[in-house]
Design a protein around this motif. Structure first.
Motif, PDB file in Angstrom:
ATOM      1  N   VAL A  56      -8.765   0.396  -1.939  1.00  0.00           N
ATOM      2  CA  VAL A  56      -8.543  -1.002  -1.571  1.00  0.00           C
ATOM      3  C   VAL A  56      -9.783  -1.777  -1.998  1.00  0.00           C
ATOM      4  CG1 VAL A  56      -8.119  -2.633   0.306  1.00  0.00           C
ATOM      5  CG2 VAL A  56      -7.063  -0.364   0.361  1.00  0.00           C
TER       6      VAL A  56
ATOM      7  N   ALA B 192      -5.932   6.460  -2.824  1.00  0.00           N
ATOM      8  CA  ALA B 192      -5.910   5.057  -3.259  1.00  0.00           C
ATOM      9  C   ALA B 192      -7.196   4.334  -2.895  1.00  0.00           C
ATOM     10  CB  ALA B 192      -4.718   4.345  -2.627  1.00  0.00           C
TER      11      ALA B 192
ATOM     12  N   VAL C 260      -5.868   3.395   7.551  1.00  0.00           N
ATOM     13  CA  VAL C 260      -6.566   3.884   6.360  1.00  0.00           C
ATOM     14  C   VAL C 260      -6.148   5.297   5.967  1.00  0.00           C
ATOM     15  CG1 VAL C 260      -8.550   2.376   6.641  1.00  0.00           C
ATOM     16  CG2 VAL C 260      -8.560   4.610   7.741  1.00  0.00           C
TER      17      VAL C 260
ATOM     18  N   VAL D 236       0.836  -1.200   0.000  1.00  0.00           N
ATOM     19  CA  VAL D 236       0.000   0.000   0.000  1.00  0.00           C
ATOM     20  C   VAL D 236       0.872   1.252   0.000  1.00  0.00           C
ATOM     21  CG1 VAL D 236      -1.682   1.346   1.311  1.00  0.00           C
ATOM     22  CG2 VAL D 236      -1.972  -1.120   1.097  1.00  0.00           C
TER      23      VAL D 236
ATOM     24  N   THR E 161      -4.542   5.378   2.558  1.00  0.00           N
ATOM     25  CA  THR E 161      -5.365   5.466   1.347  1.00  0.00           C
ATOM     26  C   THR E 161      -5.765   6.918   1.082  1.00  0.00           C
ATOM     27  OG1 THR E 161      -7.446   5.078   2.528  1.00  0.00           O
ATOM     28  CG2 THR E 161      -6.248   3.145   1.755  1.00  0.00           C
TER      29      THR E 161
ATOM     30  N   ARG F 127      -4.514   1.333  -6.971  1.00  0.00           N
ATOM     31  CA  ARG F 127      -5.563   0.392  -6.601  1.00  0.00           C
ATOM     32  C   ARG F 127      -4.927  -0.853  -5.990  1.00  0.00           C
ATOM     33  NH1 ARG F 127      -4.920   2.958 -11.358  1.00  0.00           N
ATOM     34  NH2 ARG F 127      -5.634   1.296 -12.763  1.00  0.00           N
TER      35      ARG F 127
END
Length: 325
Positions: free
Chosen positions: A259, A257, A249, A225, A252, A233
């Motif tokens: 998930v 991004a 999180v 990540v 992201t 992605r």
């Protein structure tokens, strides 16, 4: 008929080969004479009672099969007796015959043998769904494949190349990476020797990768990540490491991004037309030589438990197949 049975949840060594009654297909089912059955990671879980669905005991494991149609229920669709087919079964394929709902059975091309067909459906179906419907991988983008020497990993490498992506294959040994390289990977990362995030940064000039295909989970997940590019992605395919990862999180948010979960079996049932279109493309790529499923080992039906143990120990390269006929 003969079938490998799980009579109590436990290790693959407890599976037994016995004579059982042949299945009688329902009106919506097709009876298939099994020639070969694919071995997949869910097989390692379902016999231990750890999979997301659980058949009543006793049952035969084996989530996909290839063989010949013996009988067609009156509401099972257009298949005919004698058709060569592949089937998504969930369980039951480590047996000489299996009854399968017609919507989970499809004809296989004339140029495809049964062992290849048994190694094809779940891995290539999963990887295509992941990279197209979920990951929207585009030509010119960079794809990172974790566990790149396994069944779904190798399929993802080949499909990524067929879609025009630059593919970085990551695995835990030089031997496994050599297999991924032979499948078309452009760059390699040995994550038992180098930090995954640092290698991603090095190979992408600090930009990160557009899509990560992850069937491994565990400690590699967060590193991957962190290696995503802006608008990257992250595809959650499975947890072969045995560890379901946790994610901060905020990562992201900072990368814009996504998930994305990948559950091909549900997709195939909920969106059958899209799944059929995927396989039309897959069969075309196979005919063109762009997809070359690697069946590294075959086992007789009596040794299906040994095949599951090999996969559970993360020792398998490519796909393992049980030869039933």
């Amino acid at each position: 008929m003969k079938a490998v049975l799980c009579k109590a949840h436990g290790p693959a060594s407890d599976l037994v080969l016995e004579e059982v009654a042949s299945p009688v297909p329902k009106r919506n089912e097709v009876l298939v004479q099994v020639h070969a059955a694919g071995v997949n990671f869910p097989d390692t879980l379902i016999i231990q009672g750890k999979y997301q669905f659980q058949p009543p005991l006793p049952f035969s494991p084996g989530g996909e099969a290839a063989g010949v149609v013996l009988e067609v229920g009156e509401k099972a669709g257009p298949l005919q007796v004698g058709d060569r087919v592949m089937a998504l079964t969930g369980w039951g394929s480590f047996a000489e015959q299996i009854a399968v709902p017609g919507y989970n059975v499809m004809p296989i091309p004339a140029h495809m043998d049964f062992a290849t067909a048994a190694a094809f459906g779940m891995t290539y179906g999963t990887s295509t769904y992941a990279l197209t419907q979920r990951g929207h991988l585009q030509a010119g983008e960079t794809l990172l494949v974790l566990g790149a020497s396994g069944g779904v990993g190798l399929a993802a490498v080949e499909i990524g190349k067929a879609l025009g992506a630059r593919v970085i294959a990551a695995a835990s040994s030089a031997d496994k990476l050599a297999v991924a390289k032979a499948a078309g990977a452009d760059e390699l990362i040995n994550y038992s020797e180098s930090g995954l995030k640092d290698e991603i940064k090095r190979l992408t000039g600090g930009q990160g990768v557009d899509v990560v295909f992850d069937p491994v989970g565990g400690e590699l997940f967060e590193q991957a990540v962190r290696g995503l590019a802006w608008n990257g992605r992250m595809l959650v395919v499975g947890f072969a490491s045995g560890q379901i990862p946790q994610l901060a999180v905020n990562l992201t948010l900072l990368k814009g991004a996504a998930v994305l979960g990948v559950f091909w079996g549900a997709f195939a049932q909920r969106q059958p037309a899209d799944n059929a279109a995927n396989f039309k493309q897959l069969f075309a790529w196979h005919a063109e030589g762009k997809l070359k499923p690697l069946v590294s080992q075959t086992y007789p039906l009596a040794d299906a438990g040994a095949a599951i143990e090999q996969l559970a120990g993360r020792k398998a390269v490519g796909k393992l197949v049980v030869s039933v006929r």
